[in-house]
Design a protein around this motif. Structure first.
Motif, PDB file in Angstrom:
ATOM      1  N   ARG A 223       0.833  -1.200   0.000  1.00  0.00           N
ATOM      2  CA  ARG A 223       0.000   0.000   0.000  1.00  0.00           C
ATOM      3  C   ARG A 223       0.869   1.253   0.000  1.00  0.00           C
ATOM      4  O   ARG A 223       2.017   1.225   0.463  1.00  0.00           O
ATOM      5  N   PRO A 224       0.352   2.381  -0.515  1.00  0.00           N
ATOM      6  CA  PRO A 224       1.087   3.639  -0.409  1.00  0.00           C
ATOM      7  C   PRO A 224       1.418   3.944   1.055  1.00  0.00           C
ATOM      8  O   PRO A 224       0.578   3.792   1.944  1.00  0.00           O
ATOM      9  N   GLY A 225       2.649   4.324   1.296  1.00  0.00           N
ATOM     10  CA  GLY A 225       3.109   4.554   2.662  1.00  0.00           C
ATOM     11  C   GLY A 225       3.698   3.322   3.307  1.00  0.00           C
ATOM     12  O   GLY A 225       4.204   3.397   4.433  1.00  0.00           O
ATOM     13  N   GLY A 226       3.634   2.178   2.599  1.00  0.00           N
ATOM     14  CA  GLY A 226       4.171   0.940   3.143  1.00  0.00           C
ATOM     15  C   GLY A 226       5.666   0.809   2.903  1.00  0.00           C
ATOM     16  O   GLY A 226       6.344   1.747   2.470  1.00  0.00           O
ATOM     17  N   HIS A 227       6.181  -0.395   3.161  1.00  0.00           N
ATOM     18  CA  HIS A 227       7.638  -0.571   3.237  1.00  0.00           C
ATOM     19  C   HIS A 227       7.996  -1.969   2.754  1.00  0.00           C
ATOM     20  O   HIS A 227       7.349  -2.952   3.125  1.00  0.00           O
ATOM     21  N   LEU A 228       9.029  -2.071   1.944  1.00  0.00           N
ATOM     22  CA  LEU A 228       9.551  -3.354   1.480  1.00  0.00           C
ATOM     23  C   LEU A 228      11.015  -3.450   1.873  1.00  0.00           C
ATOM     24  O   LEU A 228      11.792  -2.515   1.640  1.00  0.00           O
ATOM     25  N   VAL A 229      11.396  -4.595   2.466  1.00  0.00           N
ATOM     26  CA  VAL A 229      12.797  -4.881   2.754  1.00  0.00           C
ATOM     27  C   VAL A 229      13.172  -6.161   2.040  1.00  0.00           C
ATOM     28  O   VAL A 229      12.452  -7.162   2.105  1.00  0.00           O
ATOM     29  N   THR A 230      14.305  -6.125   1.328  1.00  0.00           N
ATOM     30  CA  THR A 230      14.822  -7.320   0.677  1.00  0.00           C
ATOM     31  C   THR A 230      16.188  -7.664   1.248  1.00  0.00           C
ATOM     32  O   THR A 230      16.969  -6.768   1.607  1.00  0.00           O
ATOM     33  N   ILE A 231      16.476  -8.959   1.306  1.00  0.00           N
ATOM     34  CA  ILE A 231      17.799  -9.407   1.718  1.00  0.00           C
ATOM     35  C   ILE A 231      18.503 -10.098   0.556  1.00  0.00           C
ATOM     36  O   ILE A 231      19.614 -10.601   0.718  1.00  0.00           O
ATOM     37  N   ALA A 232      17.847 -10.124  -0.613  1.00  0.00           N
ATOM     38  CA  ALA A 232      18.329 -10.980  -1.699  1.00  0.00           C
ATOM     39  C   ALA A 232      18.535 -10.266  -3.024  1.00  0.00           C
ATOM     40  O   ALA A 232      18.887 -10.905  -4.004  1.00  0.00           O
ATOM     41  N   ALA A 233      18.308  -8.957  -3.083  1.00  0.00           N
ATOM     42  CA  ALA A 233      18.416  -8.254  -4.363  1.00  0.00           C
ATOM     43  C   ALA A 233      18.631  -6.768  -4.109  1.00  0.00           C
ATOM     44  O   ALA A 233      18.492  -6.287  -2.978  1.00  0.00           O
ATOM     45  N   ALA A 237      14.219   0.896  -5.537  1.00  0.00           N
ATOM     46  CA  ALA A 237      13.875   2.135  -4.844  1.00  0.00           C
ATOM     47  C   ALA A 237      13.103   3.103  -5.725  1.00  0.00           C
ATOM     48  O   ALA A 237      12.150   3.757  -5.263  1.00  0.00           O
ATOM     49  N   GLU A 238      13.479   3.222  -7.002  1.00  0.00           N
ATOM     50  CA  GLU A 238      12.812   4.184  -7.879  1.00  0.00           C
ATOM     51  C   GLU A 238      11.364   3.785  -8.139  1.00  0.00           C
ATOM     52  O   GLU A 238      10.452   4.617  -8.031  1.00  0.00           O
ATOM     53  N   ALA A 239      11.140   2.492  -8.459  1.00  0.00           N
ATOM     54  CA  ALA A 239       9.770   2.031  -8.685  1.00  0.00           C
ATOM     55  C   ALA A 239       8.937   2.162  -7.424  1.00  0.00           C
ATOM     56  O   ALA A 239       7.743   2.505  -7.478  1.00  0.00           O
ATOM     57  N   ALA A 240       9.564   1.909  -6.276  1.00  0.00           N
ATOM     58  CA  ALA A 240       8.843   2.026  -5.012  1.00  0.00           C
ATOM     59  C   ALA A 240       8.463   3.477  -4.733  1.00  0.00           C
ATOM     60  O   ALA A 240       7.332   3.778  -4.315  1.00  0.00           O
ATOM     61  N   ALA A 241       9.394   4.388  -4.980  1.00  0.00           N
ATOM     62  CA  ALA A 241       9.127   5.801  -4.717  1.00  0.00           C
ATOM     63  C   ALA A 241       7.972   6.317  -5.563  1.00  0.00           C
ATOM     64  O   ALA A 241       7.182   7.163  -5.119  1.00  0.00           O
ATOM     65  N   GLN A 242       7.855   5.801  -6.786  1.00  0.00           N
ATOM     66  CA  GLN A 242       6.764   6.211  -7.662  1.00  0.00           C
ATOM     67  C   GLN A 242       5.406   5.803  -7.090  1.00  0.00           C
ATOM     68  O   GLN A 242       4.389   6.431  -7.401  1.00  0.00           O
ATOM     69  N   ARG A 243       5.390   4.769  -6.274  1.00  0.00           N
ATOM     70  CA  ARG A 243       4.152   4.314  -5.642  1.00  0.00           C
ATOM     71  C   ARG A 243       3.997   4.846  -4.220  1.00  0.00           C
ATOM     72  O   ARG A 243       3.040   4.496  -3.529  1.00  0.00           O
ATOM     73  N   GLY A 244       4.965   5.634  -3.776  1.00  0.00           N
ATOM     74  CA  GLY A 244       4.882   6.206  -2.439  1.00  0.00           C
ATOM     75  C   GLY A 244       5.225   5.235  -1.336  1.00  0.00           C
ATOM     76  O   GLY A 244       4.701   5.340  -0.217  1.00  0.00           O
ATOM     77  N   ILE A 245       6.111   4.279  -1.630  1.00  0.00           N
ATOM     78  CA  ILE A 245       6.539   3.336  -0.602  1.00  0.00           C
ATOM     79  C   ILE A 245       8.062   3.370  -0.494  1.00  0.00           C
ATOM     80  O   ILE A 245       8.759   3.913  -1.352  1.00  0.00           O
TER      81      ILE A 245
END
Length: 306
Positions: A223-233, A237-245
């Motif tokens: 969801r917008p305002g949410g957060h993704l953490v990866t340990i494998a890749a 960041a750019e695609a996430a920022a476009q969605r507000g995450i």
């Protein structure tokens, strides 16, 4: 002492038995007689091509054993203490051996009811989950999607997310659904039956342990305002920022305080390590091959003391 070393990067066959001097603990370190070591995907990755510039290298970071001697100024551990920890990661850990030296900041006392095999398993993987959740700010009432929930990091992450009061959506193949359900997942997504992004949407957080296009596709379920953490890749960041995450990558680090927290969660019955396979130290190449199938459940451990 017996140890397994690599003299070059390559396949599992580069892991070779060696007879090395028993190490002496430096100031602030202890020497541990190793009983068990767990094997992680990062072990296989760095065997193929890691950060090391000189050889030979002794891989392995997750260790459980007994303190045998103390370095200068060590007062918080004693000879005979049973300890577990993640040693020196991401530098050379040197745990694929009968003895290893460990900074006291990287180890904690092992609960008496936790076997050495379980304790070795309960290091890098759950530390990764704890640190990911701290970065995510995971709280009670939030919904998190955990990828590869039956795997090493994933099976700990499901349990630890539940103890935080989060609702857990887990991806797993059909044969592992019962296992993941017993861990406490609220909803299980069979990613082989249908793309997970067609089954999940609007989550507060994602823990990605898979990498590849799983990471980029996960952006769309947050969801917008949410957060993704990866340990494998690399984090998208750019695609996430476009969605507000927020999307970011983390690398686990040693923490005695968090090991003590994990030990307490085990003692309280809220966290259980699952060891699916055990190999002898000299069978570490077989353990690496098992990890590289990408189908392991829980953790794989080397029984060094046998």
């Amino acid at each position: 002492m017996r140890a397994m070393v690599i003299h070059e990067y390559g396949g599992p066959e580069v892991l070779q038995s060696a007879d090395l001097p028993i190490p002496k603990p430096a100031a602030g370190e202890v020497r541990v007689r190793v009983h068990a070591v767990s094997v992680n995907p990062v072990d296989t990755k760095w065997r193929r091509g890691g950060p090391f510039k000189t050889f030979p290298v002794v891989l392995g970071w997750d260790v459980s054993g007994v303190v045998e001697s103390l370095g200068q100024d060590v007062t918080d551990f004693a000879v005979g203490d049973e300890v577990f920890g993640m040693v020196r990661f991401p530098a050379e850990g040197r745990a694929y051996a009968e003895y290893v030296t460990a900074p006291v900041t990287d180890i904690a006392r092992k609960p008496a009811t936790l076997s050495h095999a379980q304790a070795a398993a309960m290091t890098l993987a759950p530390l990764t989950a704890v640190q990911a959740f701290d970065r995510l700010g995971l709280q009670a009432g939030q919904t998190i999607l955990i990828h590869a929930a039956a795997g090493g990091v994933g099976h700990f992450a499901v349990q630890l997310a539940r103890t935080r009061g989060a609702r857990v959506i887990a991806t797993a193949s059909a044969p592992n659904h019962d296992f993941v359900r017993r861990l406490g997942a609220d909803e299980i997504v069979d990613y082989r039956a249908r793309p997970f992004e067609e089954q999940v949407s609007g989550v507060d957080a994602v823990l990605d342990t898979v990498g590849g296009d799983t990471t980029t596709r996960s952006v769309g379920v947050v969801r917008p305002g949410g957060h993704l953490v990866t340990i494998a890749a690399q984090a998208p960041a750019e695609a996430a920022a476009q969605r507000g995450i927020i999307a970011e990558r983390i690398l686990v680090h040693p923490s005695r305080a968090q090991l003590e927290f994990l030990a307490g969660e085990f003692t309280a019955g809220r966290l259980t390590p699952h060891v699916s396979q055990t190999f002898a130290l000299e069978q570490v190449a077989e353990a690496h091959r098992a990890i590289e199938t990408g189908r392991t459940v829980g953790k794989i451990v080397l029984d060094v003391a046998q």
